[in-house]
Enzyme design. Structure first.
Site, PDB file in Angstrom:
ATOM      1  N   ASP A 153     -10.023   3.243   5.414  1.00  0.00           N
ATOM      2  CA  ASP A 153      -8.920   3.186   6.369  1.00  0.00           C
ATOM      3  C   ASP A 153      -9.352   3.936   7.618  1.00  0.00           C
ATOM      4  O   ASP A 153      -9.373   5.160   7.652  1.00  0.00           O
ATOM      5  CB  ASP A 153      -7.685   3.824   5.728  1.00  0.00           C
ATOM      6  CG  ASP A 153      -6.486   3.892   6.677  1.00  0.00           C
ATOM      7  OD1 ASP A 153      -6.601   3.450   7.833  1.00  0.00           O
ATOM      8  OD2 ASP A 153      -5.434   4.405   6.246  1.00  0.00           O
ATOM      9  N   ASP A 209       0.857  -1.182   0.000  1.00  0.00           N
ATOM     10  CA  ASP A 209       0.000   0.000   0.000  1.00  0.00           C
ATOM     11  C   ASP A 209       0.892   1.230   0.000  1.00  0.00           C
ATOM     12  O   ASP A 209       1.951   1.236   0.631  1.00  0.00           O
ATOM     13  CB  ASP A 209      -0.951   0.006   1.196  1.00  0.00           C
ATOM     14  CG  ASP A 209      -0.239  -0.003   2.533  1.00  0.00           C
ATOM     15  OD1 ASP A 209       0.046   1.089   3.070  1.00  0.00           O
ATOM     16  OD2 ASP A 209       0.034  -1.096   3.055  1.00  0.00           O
ATOM     17  N   GLU A 211      -8.576   4.252  11.602  1.00  0.00           N
ATOM     18  CA  GLU A 211      -7.553   3.931  12.594  1.00  0.00           C
ATOM     19  C   GLU A 211      -7.302   5.138  13.485  1.00  0.00           C
ATOM     20  O   GLU A 211      -8.047   6.110  13.444  1.00  0.00           O
ATOM     21  CB  GLU A 211      -6.263   3.504  11.889  1.00  0.00           C
ATOM     22  CG  GLU A 211      -5.735   4.540  10.903  1.00  0.00           C
ATOM     23  CD  GLU A 211      -4.429   4.122  10.238  1.00  0.00           C
ATOM     24  OE1 GLU A 211      -3.421   4.028  10.971  1.00  0.00           O
ATOM     25  OE2 GLU A 211      -4.420   3.919   9.009  1.00  0.00           O
TER      26      GLU A 211
END
Length: 274
Positions: A162, A73, A164
Site C-alpha cells: 500500500d 479491506d 500512497e
C-alpha cells in the site's frame, strides 16, 4: 517632596508578566492542553485514507455488466469485523492490514485475517509503506514476518504494498521520484524472494504520477489495485493496461472500504493460486 516609584512599579509589572508566562508554559505542558499534533498517530494509517482529500469523491460505480467480485479491506480502524454479515451481503474476498513501517502490527489482525478465512473468503494481507522510516527491504521483511506471507492453499492472496499519500507529512515522504521507484523496487524484490510471489501494488494514479514520475516498470509483474472513489477507475498509472482490483468507496455497507475484483470468483482463486 513627592516620591517617585516608577522603578518599583516597573519591577512589579515585569514580575507579573513573568508569572503569567510561567503559568502559560505550565498549562501547555499539562495533558490535554498542549498544541494538537497536526498528524494522526503513527500506526493509524489505513488503505485509502488520503484519497478523498487529494482526489475527491464522486458517484457509485457504473453498471458496465462486466463480471466483478466484491471485496473489502480492513485495518484496526474497523476493530472486530462482522464477517458473517459481509459474507451474506456478497463479499467474497478481503485484505487485512498486517503492518506499517517497521514499527506497527495490527492489533486486530488475528480476528480479521482468520475470521475472513473461516467464513469462506479468500483473503490476504497488506502493508502500509512509510518509505521515509526504513528501507524497502526492511519493510518487506517486517511484513512477511508479521502476517504478510503467502501459501498455496487456494485461500491466500499475495501480499499488497500500500503506497500512497503520506498521512504523517510530505506526500512523497521526502523522496525524489527516482528514489521512490528504487524504494518500491527494493520492497517488491525482497517480498518475492521471501514468498515466491509478486506483490500487488495499491496506489492512486495522482500519487503515482507525482511521486514516481508515472513510472511504468512494474506493470508486467505486479497486479494493480487502483484507488478511486468515483463512477469509473479513471486513467490508470503507466505500465498497467488494466486493473486487478479497484477500491471504489470508503463508505460502503458494514465496513467502509469496498472493492471490485476485475473478474469472476474463479479469477480471484487464480490469483490466490499463483
Amino acid at each position: 517632596m513627592p516620591v517617585h516609584r516608577s522603578g518599583t512599579t516597573g519591577r512589579r509589572r515585569l514580575a507579573a508578566a513573568g508569572t503569567l508566562l510561567a503559568v502559560l508554559s505550565l498549562l501547555l505542558t499539562l495533558p490535554g492542553t498542549a498544541t494538537a499534533d497536526p498528524w494522526p498517530e503513527r500506526g493509524s494509517a489505513h488503505m485509502g485514507m488520503g484519497v478523498v482529500a487529494h482526489d475527491g469523491q464522486g458517484g457509485p460505480p457504473r453498471d458496465t455488466r462486466a463480471v466483478q467480485t466484491e471485496g473489502v479491506d480492513v485495518s484496526s480502524h474497523q476493530g472486530n469485523v462482522n464477517w458473517s454479515a459481509l459474507w451474506t451481503s456478497g463479499v467474497k474476498w478481503a485484505y487485512v492490514k498486517a503492518t506499517e513501517g517497521t514499527y506497527y502490527k495490527n492489533t486486530y489482525f488475528a480476528q480479521q485475517y482468520n475470521g475472513s478465512y473461516n467464513i469462506g473468503m479468500i483473503r490476504g494481507a497488506y502493508h502500509f509503506a512509510t518509505p521515509n522510516t526504513t528501507t524497502g527491504t526492511a519493510q518487506a521483511d517486517y511484513f512477511v514476518d508479521n502476517g504478510g506471507g503467502w501459501s498455496r492453499d487456494g485461500k491466500t492472496l499475495p501480499g499488497v504494498l500500500d503506497i500512497e499519500w503520506n498521512p504523517y507529512g510530505a506526500a512523497c515522504y521526502g523522496k525524489s521520484q527516482a528514489g521512490m521507484v528504487t524504494w518500491i523496487r527494493d520492497f517488491l524484490n525482497r517480498y518475492k524472494a521471501r514468498t515466491g510471489r509478486d506483490a500487488v501494488i495499491y496506489t492512486a494514479t495522482n500519487w503515482w504520477t507525482q511521486c514516481t514520475g508515472n513510472y511504468a516498470g512494474f506493470g508486467a509483474a505486479n497486479p494493480l489495485w487502483i484507488a478511486r472513489y468515483n463512477t469509473t477507475p479513471g486513467t490508470l498509472p503507466a505500465g498497467w493496461p488494466y486493473y486487478t482490483m479497484w477500491q471504489y468507496t470508503s463508505s460502503g455497507p458494514i465496513v467502509g472500504d469496498h472493492n471490485k475484483f476485475n473478474g469472476a470468483y474463479d479469477r480471484v482463486q487464480a490469483l490466490a493460486n499463483g
